[in-house]
Design an enzyme around this catalytic site. Structure first.
Site, PDB file in Angstrom:
ATOM      1  N   GLU A 113      -0.999   5.580   6.142  1.00  0.00           N
ATOM      2  CA  GLU A 113      -1.447   4.917   7.370  1.00  0.00           C
ATOM      3  C   GLU A 113      -2.460   5.744   8.168  1.00  0.00           C
ATOM      4  O   GLU A 113      -2.620   5.539   9.376  1.00  0.00           O
ATOM      5  CB  GLU A 113      -0.248   4.546   8.278  1.00  0.00           C
ATOM      6  CG  GLU A 113       0.862   3.795   7.574  1.00  0.00           C
ATOM      7  CD  GLU A 113       0.541   2.339   7.237  1.00  0.00           C
ATOM      8  OE1 GLU A 113      -0.643   1.963   7.325  1.00  0.00           O
ATOM      9  OE2 GLU A 113       1.458   1.602   6.881  1.00  0.00           O
ATOM     10  N   TRP A 169       1.978   0.106  18.908  1.00  0.00           N
ATOM     11  CA  TRP A 169       2.250  -1.012  19.809  1.00  0.00           C
ATOM     12  C   TRP A 169       3.665  -0.945  20.390  1.00  0.00           C
ATOM     13  O   TRP A 169       3.975  -1.631  21.345  1.00  0.00           O
ATOM     14  CB  TRP A 169       2.025  -2.355  19.119  1.00  0.00           C
ATOM     15  CG  TRP A 169       2.783  -2.548  17.837  1.00  0.00           C
ATOM     16  CD1 TRP A 169       4.037  -3.039  17.690  1.00  0.00           C
ATOM     17  CD2 TRP A 169       2.314  -2.245  16.526  1.00  0.00           C
ATOM     18  NE1 TRP A 169       4.392  -3.061  16.369  1.00  0.00           N
ATOM     19  CE2 TRP A 169       3.351  -2.587  15.615  1.00  0.00           C
ATOM     20  CE3 TRP A 169       1.120  -1.726  16.010  1.00  0.00           C
ATOM     21  CZ2 TRP A 169       3.236  -2.416  14.243  1.00  0.00           C
ATOM     22  CZ3 TRP A 169       1.005  -1.565  14.646  1.00  0.00           C
ATOM     23  CH2 TRP A 169       2.051  -1.905  13.773  1.00  0.00           C
ATOM     24  N   ARG A 209       5.785   9.602  -9.561  1.00  0.00           N
ATOM     25  CA  ARG A 209       5.150   9.955 -10.840  1.00  0.00           C
ATOM     26  C   ARG A 209       4.796  11.439 -10.887  1.00  0.00           C
ATOM     27  O   ARG A 209       5.078  12.131 -11.866  1.00  0.00           O
ATOM     28  CB  ARG A 209       3.898   9.105 -11.047  1.00  0.00           C
ATOM     29  CG  ARG A 209       3.096   9.454 -12.298  1.00  0.00           C
ATOM     30  CD  ARG A 209       1.939   8.500 -12.483  1.00  0.00           C
ATOM     31  NE  ARG A 209       2.422   7.200 -12.922  1.00  0.00           N
ATOM     32  CZ  ARG A 209       1.676   6.092 -12.940  1.00  0.00           C
ATOM     33  NH1 ARG A 209       0.418   6.133 -12.513  1.00  0.00           N
ATOM     34  NH2 ARG A 209       2.181   4.957 -13.371  1.00  0.00           N
ATOM     35  N   LYS A 260       0.825  -1.207   0.000  1.00  0.00           N
ATOM     36  CA  LYS A 260       0.000   0.000   0.000  1.00  0.00           C
ATOM     37  C   LYS A 260       0.861   1.259   0.000  1.00  0.00           C
ATOM     38  O   LYS A 260       0.691   2.149  -0.838  1.00  0.00           O
ATOM     39  CB  LYS A 260      -0.943  -0.018   1.208  1.00  0.00           C
ATOM     40  CG  LYS A 260      -1.935  -1.178   1.180  1.00  0.00           C
ATOM     41  CD  LYS A 260      -2.803  -1.240   2.421  1.00  0.00           C
ATOM     42  CE  LYS A 260      -2.064  -1.708   3.657  1.00  0.00           C
ATOM     43  NZ  LYS A 260      -1.620  -3.111   3.585  1.00  0.00           N
ATOM     44  N   PHE A 313       5.315   2.873  15.601  1.00  0.00           N
ATOM     45  CA  PHE A 313       4.120   2.044  15.744  1.00  0.00           C
ATOM     46  C   PHE A 313       3.515   2.203  17.130  1.00  0.00           C
ATOM     47  O   PHE A 313       4.221   2.234  18.134  1.00  0.00           O
ATOM     48  CB  PHE A 313       4.471   0.575  15.497  1.00  0.00           C
ATOM     49  CG  PHE A 313       4.913   0.293  14.094  1.00  0.00           C
ATOM     50  CD1 PHE A 313       4.000   0.286  13.053  1.00  0.00           C
ATOM     51  CD2 PHE A 313       6.244   0.042  13.815  1.00  0.00           C
ATOM     52  CE1 PHE A 313       4.405   0.033  11.754  1.00  0.00           C
ATOM     53  CE2 PHE A 313       6.656  -0.225  12.517  1.00  0.00           C
ATOM     54  CZ  PHE A 313       5.731  -0.228  11.482  1.00  0.00           C
TER      55      PHE A 313
END
Length: 200
Positions: free
Chosen positions: A132, A97, A54, A44, A95
């Site tokens: 994200e 976590w 691009r 992703k 992250f």
């Protein structure tokens, strides 16, 4: 036999061309788009960075806000960071976590979203990537209503790419294109380490 096959192929390609030409002719609206890259599969963020490259290749200004992954090295960011038309902001806490600190994550999200909102209202930016972002909604750090409003009110020519698993239903309904990456097999599940230059 070869001539008959060639003729069948030619007829099939003529039909396909007619269908494609009709769809191209029907696509008369020219504006920025909202793309969602979601799902449990790999690629992703990599796909989003490809779109960044691009756009930069055509000298369009791009802004990238990276939620969650801020402390990880990123090969694409390393390559493109010095480009004069690229602005990058990383949330910086890594992250959730890893931090295990909701207050810290909330404050970092608020700061990153403030940058994102500024870019989403600036017609200078041809493309804005919210990498994200889906996790910020899932964990309750951002309200879906606020995100929707910023997306709806952004400049008409601006495109936005949002990445992350479990994209909110309302984001998907708002999007022009939704791509779901499907996880068929992942090396990490077989205890193979993420590899520099391939995975990050």
């Amino acid at each position: 036999m070869s001539d008959a096959r060639d003729q069948r192929h030619k007829r099939a390609m003529q039909k396909r061309k007619a269908l494609v030409d009709a769809k191209v002719a029907a696509a008369t609206e020219d504006r920025g788009q909202l793309l969602i890259l979601t799902g449990n599969g790999k690629g992703k963020t990599t796909s989003a960075w490809g779109s960044v490259a691009r756009a930069l290749g055509y000298d369009y200004p791009v802004g990238v806000v990276q939620f969650i992954k801020g402390t990880w090295e990123c090969g694409e960011r390393n390559l493109l960071a010095t480009h004069t038309l690229l602005s990058v902001h990383t949330m910086g806490t890594g992250f959730t976590w890893e931090t295990q600190d909701r207050a810290l994550d909330q404050a970092a999200c608020d700061a990153a979203w403030a940058v994102a909102k500024t870019w989403l209202s600036d017609p200078k930016y041809y493309l804005v990537v919210l990498d994200e972002l889906t996790y910020m909604l899932k964990f309750g750090y951002l309200a879906i209503e606020e995100v929707e409003q910023a997306l709806v009110e952004r400049p008409r020519e601006q495109s936005v790419i949002i990445t992350g698993r479990a994209a909110h239903r309302r984001l998907c309904e708002l999007a022009d294109t939704v791509t779901e990456m499907q996880a068929v097999r992942h090396a990490f599940d077989a205890c193979i380490q993420a590899r520099r230059g391939l995975d990050w």
